[in-house]
Design an enzyme around this catalytic site. Sequence first.
Site, PDB file in Angstrom:
ATOM      1  N   PRO A   9       0.776  -1.248   0.018  1.00 26.58           N
ATOM      2  CA  PRO A   9      -0.132   0.066  -0.008  1.00 26.58           C
ATOM      3  C   PRO A   9       0.771   1.196   0.046  1.00 26.58           C
ATOM      4  O   PRO A   9       1.781   1.378   0.676  1.00 26.58           O
ATOM      5  CB  PRO A   9      -0.840  -0.067   1.169  1.00 26.58           C
ATOM      6  CG  PRO A   9      -0.022  -1.169   1.961  1.00 26.58           C
ATOM      7  CD  PRO A   9       0.516  -1.992   1.199  1.00 26.58           C
ATOM      8  N   ASN A  10       0.326   2.138  -0.815  1.00 21.77           N
ATOM      9  CA  ASN A  10       0.978   3.468  -0.912  1.00 21.77           C
ATOM     10  C   ASN A  10       2.207   3.721  -1.581  1.00 21.77           C
ATOM     11  O   ASN A  10       2.635   4.674  -2.188  1.00 21.77           O
ATOM     12  CB  ASN A  10       1.046   4.266   0.610  1.00 21.77           C
ATOM     13  CG  ASN A  10      -0.381   4.264   1.319  1.00 21.77           C
ATOM     14  OD1 ASN A  10      -1.213   4.632   0.737  1.00 21.77           O
ATOM     15  ND2 ASN A  10      -0.200   3.931   2.272  1.00 21.77           N
ATOM     16  N   ARG A  17       4.936  10.722  -2.850  1.00 22.35           N
ATOM     17  CA  ARG A  17       4.878  10.370  -0.983  1.00 22.35           C
ATOM     18  C   ARG A  17       5.850  10.762  -0.197  1.00 22.35           C
ATOM     19  O   ARG A  17       6.929  10.239  -0.409  1.00 22.35           O
ATOM     20  CB  ARG A  17       4.303   9.233  -1.165  1.00 22.35           C
ATOM     21  CG  ARG A  17       4.284   8.630   0.331  1.00 22.35           C
ATOM     22  CD  ARG A  17       4.230   6.945   0.154  1.00 22.35           C
ATOM     23  NE  ARG A  17       3.901   6.523   1.542  1.00 22.35           N
ATOM     24  CZ  ARG A  17       4.461   5.341   1.823  1.00 22.35           C
ATOM     25  NH1 ARG A  17       4.880   4.390   1.000  1.00 22.35           N
ATOM     26  NH2 ARG A  17       3.880   5.073   3.147  1.00 22.35           N
ATOM     27  N   TYR A  22      11.367   8.771   1.041  1.00 19.76           N
ATOM     28  CA  TYR A  22      11.206   7.637  -0.183  1.00 19.76           C
ATOM     29  C   TYR A  22      11.818   7.992  -1.167  1.00 19.76           C
ATOM     30  O   TYR A  22      12.002   7.415  -2.160  1.00 19.76           O
ATOM     31  CB  TYR A  22       9.871   7.258  -0.216  1.00 19.76           C
ATOM     32  CG  TYR A  22       9.116   6.706   1.049  1.00 19.76           C
ATOM     33  CD1 TYR A  22       9.626   5.565   1.561  1.00 19.76           C
ATOM     34  CD2 TYR A  22       8.173   7.341   1.640  1.00 19.76           C
ATOM     35  CE1 TYR A  22       9.050   4.752   2.692  1.00 19.76           C
ATOM     36  CE2 TYR A  22       7.404   6.484   2.925  1.00 19.76           C
ATOM     37  CZ  TYR A  22       7.922   5.489   3.370  1.00 19.76           C
ATOM     38  OH  TYR A  22       7.542   4.987   4.667  1.00 19.76           O
ATOM     39  N   ASN A  71       8.070  -5.776  -0.922  1.00 22.85           N
ATOM     40  CA  ASN A  71       7.885  -4.676   0.016  1.00 22.85           C
ATOM     41  C   ASN A  71       6.257  -4.663   0.556  1.00 22.85           C
ATOM     42  O   ASN A  71       5.519  -3.894  -0.613  1.00 22.85           O
ATOM     43  CB  ASN A  71       8.326  -3.264  -0.799  1.00 22.85           C
ATOM     44  CG  ASN A  71       8.156  -2.305   0.331  1.00 22.85           C
ATOM     45  OD1 ASN A  71       7.866  -2.145   1.194  1.00 22.85           O
ATOM     46  ND2 ASN A  71       9.027  -1.134  -0.112  1.00 22.85           N
ATOM     47  N   ALA A  74       3.251  -0.985   4.975  1.00 23.09           N
ATOM     48  CA  ALA A  74       2.508  -0.961   6.231  1.00 23.09           C
ATOM     49  C   ALA A  74       1.952  -2.262   6.489  1.00 23.09           C
ATOM     50  O   ALA A  74       2.062  -2.638   7.842  1.00 23.09           O
ATOM     51  CB  ALA A  74       1.315   0.166   6.067  1.00 23.09           C
ATOM     52  N   GLU A  95      12.351  -9.667   1.720  1.00 23.85           N
ATOM     53  CA  GLU A  95      11.778  -8.615   2.522  1.00 23.85           C
ATOM     54  C   GLU A  95      12.328  -7.354   2.096  1.00 23.85           C
ATOM     55  O   GLU A  95      13.651  -7.219   2.153  1.00 23.85           O
ATOM     56  CB  GLU A  95      11.599  -8.688   3.992  1.00 23.85           C
ATOM     57  CG  GLU A  95      10.764  -7.628   4.635  1.00 23.85           C
ATOM     58  CD  GLU A  95      10.761  -7.578   6.114  1.00 23.85           C
ATOM     59  OE1 GLU A  95      10.999  -8.613   6.755  1.00 23.85           O
ATOM     60  OE2 GLU A  95      10.152  -6.448   6.723  1.00 23.85           O
ATOM     61  N   HIS A  97      12.773  -3.123   2.107  1.00 19.61           N
ATOM     62  CA  HIS A  97      12.101  -1.543   2.622  1.00 19.61           C
ATOM     63  C   HIS A  97      13.140  -0.884   1.824  1.00 19.61           C
ATOM     64  O   HIS A  97      14.252  -0.640   1.900  1.00 19.61           O
ATOM     65  CB  HIS A  97      12.252  -1.579   3.987  1.00 19.61           C
ATOM     66  CG  HIS A  97      11.233  -2.594   4.582  1.00 19.61           C
ATOM     67  ND1 HIS A  97       9.966  -2.430   4.575  1.00 19.61           N
ATOM     68  CD2 HIS A  97      11.574  -3.614   5.366  1.00 19.61           C
ATOM     69  CE1 HIS A  97       9.176  -3.369   5.051  1.00 19.61           C
ATOM     70  NE2 HIS A  97       9.900  -4.307   5.498  1.00 19.61           N
ATOM     71  N   ARG A 104      13.197   4.385  12.549  1.00 21.84           N
ATOM     72  CA  ARG A 104      11.947   5.092  12.531  1.00 21.84           C
ATOM     73  C   ARG A 104      10.948   4.735  13.600  1.00 21.84           C
ATOM     74  O   ARG A 104      11.551   4.230  14.508  1.00 21.84           O
ATOM     75  CB  ARG A 104      11.179   4.947  11.108  1.00 21.84           C
ATOM     76  CG  ARG A 104      12.199   5.297  10.085  1.00 21.84           C
ATOM     77  CD  ARG A 104      11.431   5.070   8.662  1.00 21.84           C
ATOM     78  NE  ARG A 104      10.201   6.012   8.493  1.00 21.84           N
ATOM     79  CZ  ARG A 104       9.235   5.667   7.402  1.00 21.84           C
ATOM     80  NH1 ARG A 104       9.312   4.722   6.557  1.00 21.84           N
ATOM     81  NH2 ARG A 104       8.139   6.459   7.443  1.00 21.84           N
TER      82      ARG A 104
HETATM   83  C1  DQA Z   1       8.337   0.884   3.927  1.00 17.75           C
HETATM   84  C2  DQA Z   1       8.301   1.119   5.327  1.00 17.75           C
HETATM   85  C3  DQA Z   1       6.957   0.741   5.995  1.00 17.75           C
HETATM   86  O1  DQA Z   1       7.211   1.063   7.273  1.00 17.75           O
HETATM   87  C4  DQA Z   1       5.854   1.853   5.554  1.00 17.75           C
HETATM   88  O2  DQA Z   1       4.690   1.663   5.945  1.00 17.75           O
HETATM   89  C5  DQA Z   1       6.058   2.014   3.782  1.00 17.75           C
HETATM   90  C6  DQA Z   1       7.308   1.947   3.111  1.00 17.75           C
HETATM   91  C7  DQA Z   1       9.883   1.114   3.110  1.00 17.75           C
HETATM   92  O3  DQA Z   1       9.669   0.791   1.989  1.00 17.75           O
HETATM   93  O4  DQA Z   1      10.580   1.993   3.637  1.00 17.75           O
HETATM   94  O5  DQA Z   1       4.977   2.258   3.245  1.00 17.75           O
HETATM   95  O6  DQA Z   1       7.873  -0.461   3.414  1.00 17.75           O
END
Ligand code: DQA
Length: 143
Positions: A9-10, A17, A22, A71, A74, A95, A97, A104
């Site tokens: 998501p997002n 964003r 990011y 990835n 959230a 995984e 990120h 964070r």
């Molecule tokens: C994320 C880190 C997550 O905590 C966050 O909710 C994201 C992006 C990252 O790629 O750094 O949406 O996965």
Amino acid sequence: MNISIINGPNLNLLGTRETEIYGSNDFETFFEDLKVEYSSINFKYFQSNIEGEIINFLHDEGFSSDGILLNAAAYTHTSVGIADAIKSIKSPVIEIHISNTFSRENFRHKSFISPVARGIIAGFGLNSYKLGIESIIKIFKDE
Ligand code: DQA
């Protein structure tokens, strides 16, 4: 060799964003560059803001893909369902990120994905995905 990339998501809003966290590059442009750089790899890319769709994609690709970069965004911090899906498939899942989640907020320090992932790469910006591809290539050669 087949590699699937899943963004949660997002992450469709990458580039606009929270650019201080990011970065200002969108994923689609980055993905086009990846396909050129790794032209011998057959990539599938899937982004969804919906947990069940991510689970369905893991089921669909998790028996034929040589590796999956996930990835979960959230959902990393909340989803037992995605963790169970990873346990149910055969392909190694890395995984990914973009940010260093451990530098964070506390709620980002908990990952339901980490215990069931083959490995974790976090904090290198979009380069985290490239490091993930390199790790899948290595797994593919070794196993
Ligand atoms: C994320 C880190 C997550 O905590 C966050 O909710 C994201 C992006 C990252 O790629 O750094 O949406 O996965």
